[in-house]
Design a protein around this motif. Structure first.
Motif, short mmCIF file in Angstrom:
data_model
loop_
_atom_site.label_atom_id
_atom_site.label_comp_id
_atom_site.label_asym_id
_atom_site.label_seq_id
_atom_site.Cartn_x
_atom_site.Cartn_y
_atom_site.Cartn_z
N ASP A 46 11.81 5.06 -0.09
CA ASP A 46 10.50 4.45 -0.34
C ASP A 46 10.28 4.30 -1.84
O ASP A 46 10.63 5.18 -2.64
N LYS A 47 9.65 3.21 -2.22
CA LYS A 47 9.51 2.83 -3.63
C LYS A 47 8.84 3.90 -4.47
O LYS A 47 9.28 4.21 -5.58
N ASN A 48 7.77 4.48 -4.00
CA ASN A 48 6.97 5.40 -4.81
C ASN A 48 7.29 6.88 -4.58
O ASN A 48 6.62 7.75 -5.13
N ASN B 77 3.57 8.99 -11.36
CA ASN B 77 2.47 8.03 -11.45
C ASN B 77 1.32 8.43 -10.53
O ASN B 77 1.47 9.26 -9.63
N LYS B 78 0.19 7.79 -10.74
CA LYS B 78 -0.96 8.01 -9.85
C LYS B 78 -0.63 7.58 -8.43
O LYS B 78 -1.20 8.10 -7.46
N SER B 79 0.29 6.63 -8.29
CA SER B 79 0.66 6.10 -6.97
C SER B 79 1.86 6.81 -6.35
O SER B 79 2.33 6.42 -5.27
N SER B 80 2.36 7.84 -7.00
CA SER B 80 3.57 8.52 -6.51
C SER B 80 3.29 9.27 -5.20
O SER B 80 2.18 9.72 -4.92
N ILE B 81 4.34 9.38 -4.40
CA ILE B 81 4.36 10.23 -3.21
C ILE B 81 5.36 11.34 -3.54
O ILE B 81 6.53 11.05 -3.80
N ILE B 82 4.92 12.57 -3.55
CA ILE B 82 5.78 13.66 -4.01
C ILE B 82 6.13 14.59 -2.85
O ILE B 82 5.25 15.02 -2.11
N VAL B 83 7.42 14.90 -2.73
CA VAL B 83 7.88 15.95 -1.83
C VAL B 83 8.62 16.98 -2.68
O VAL B 83 9.53 16.63 -3.44
N CYS B 84 8.21 18.23 -2.59
CA CYS B 84 8.84 19.28 -3.39
C CYS B 84 9.60 20.24 -2.48
O CYS B 84 9.21 20.49 -1.34
N TYR B 85 10.70 20.76 -3.01
CA TYR B 85 11.53 21.67 -2.23
C TYR B 85 12.17 22.68 -3.17
O TYR B 85 12.12 22.54 -4.40
N MET C 136 0.85 -1.19 0.00
CA MET C 136 0.00 0.00 0.00
C MET C 136 0.88 1.25 0.00
O MET C 136 1.84 1.34 0.74
N SER C 137 0.56 2.19 -0.88
CA SER C 137 1.36 3.40 -1.01
C SER C 137 1.20 4.30 0.22
O SER C 137 0.11 4.43 0.77
N LEU C 138 2.29 4.92 0.62
CA LEU C 138 2.28 5.84 1.74
C LEU C 138 1.43 7.05 1.43
O LEU C 138 1.47 7.59 0.33
N LYS C 139 0.62 7.49 2.39
CA LYS C 139 -0.19 8.68 2.23
C LYS C 139 0.38 9.79 3.10
O LYS C 139 0.62 9.59 4.30
#
Length: 285
Positions: free
Chosen positions: A21-23, A86-94, A1-4
């Protein structure tokens, strides 16, 4: 399960603990300040594994008459897919300045209906301060992602709508530019743009919600936004070109403001368009 992601802001230590983390996708969203002086360009550094998110040349409509104009949903979807998102990506922007242009990217993804994204509090300066891993900027061979847009038009507004809302007492327009630019005690950085501010708008410099390069704690922000908007009006955030207005939008999300939008053209469009009303009296600050 993808991290939220539980909230729109994460710490450097949180990112370090999830860096493999994978995603996870880390986006370097750096742009220079329009008021910054040009200096000798050194080898660009980035957080280990980061991808460069080119706000100016890829994720803005370069054919538009005003800077940083948001892409259409269709164009954004394609460009995000090309970046491997991807739809399942977890994004952190800086960004390299702490918290400056990265909230713009967070807001763009919100506009496109993608919520699993957060801003790195303190950006690269905080990451370096903690002595976390950095590297020279890399060129990546990316596989195409399957990102899909779920457009949220209520998060953006345009000149026509702002003009028609000037007498609406249920709408509050907050300007993220400096008080000097708002009150015309200092010039606009773009010579073709008039000085002043939108009638009935209020000055709310983006620095109000930052301290030492970090977004202030939530309890402080709650007080600040309560003082700004005690009657819980619909908020419209504006600035020079939509970049720092997005910082105010990030603060609004952290404090659970009911309704807020970013004026995409912001003052550059308003102040260079003939026939629009302008308040440009010099006030004492």
């Amino acid at each position: 399960m993808s991290l939220k992601l539980p909230k729109p802001l994460v710490s450097a230590s949180w990112l370090l603990s999830h860096l493999n983390d994978k995603n996870l996708i880390v986006l370097d969203c750096t742009i220079p300040k329009v008021t910054a002086k040009k200096t000798l360009i050194e080898q660009k550094k980035q957080i280990k594994g980061a991808l460069f998110f080119d706000i100016k040349n890829v994720f803005s409509d370069i054919k538009a008459p005003f800077p940083n104009t948001a892409l259409s949903p269709q164009e954004f979807e394609l460009k995000a897919q090309e970046l491997g998102i991807n739809k399942s990506s977890i994004i952190v922007c800086y960004d390299d300045l702490g918290v400056y242009s990265s909230p713009r990217v967070w807001w763009l993804f919100q506009l496109m209906g993608f919520k699993n994204i957060a801003v790195l509090n303190g950006g690269l300066p905080k990451w370096k301060e903690e002595k976390f891993p950095i590297e020279n900027q890399q060129k990546n061979n990316l596989s195409k992602g399957n990102f899909k847009v779920d457009y949220q038009p209520q998060k953006i507004t345009y000149t026509k709508e702002v003009l028609s809302s000037l007498e609406d007492k249920n709408i509050l327009i907050a300007d993220a530019r400096s008080k000097g630019r708002f009150y015309t005690t200092e010039p606009e950085p773009r010579k073709e743009v008039k000085g002043g501010h939108i009638p009935n708008s209020v000055s709310f410099p983006f620095g109000n919600i930052l301290k030492d390069g970090l977004v202030k704690p939530k309890e402080d922000l709650l007080k600040i936004y309560k003082e700004l908007n005690p009657d819980e009006k619909e908020l419209v955030f504006t600035c020079g070109t939509g970049i720092t207005a997005s910082i105010l939008a990030l603060g609004a999300a952290i404090t659970n403001q009911k309704s807020y939008a970013v004026y995409d053209g912001s003052w550059t469009e308003w102040g260079s368009t003939e026939g629009l009303p302008i308040r440009n009296l010099i006030w004492k600050i």
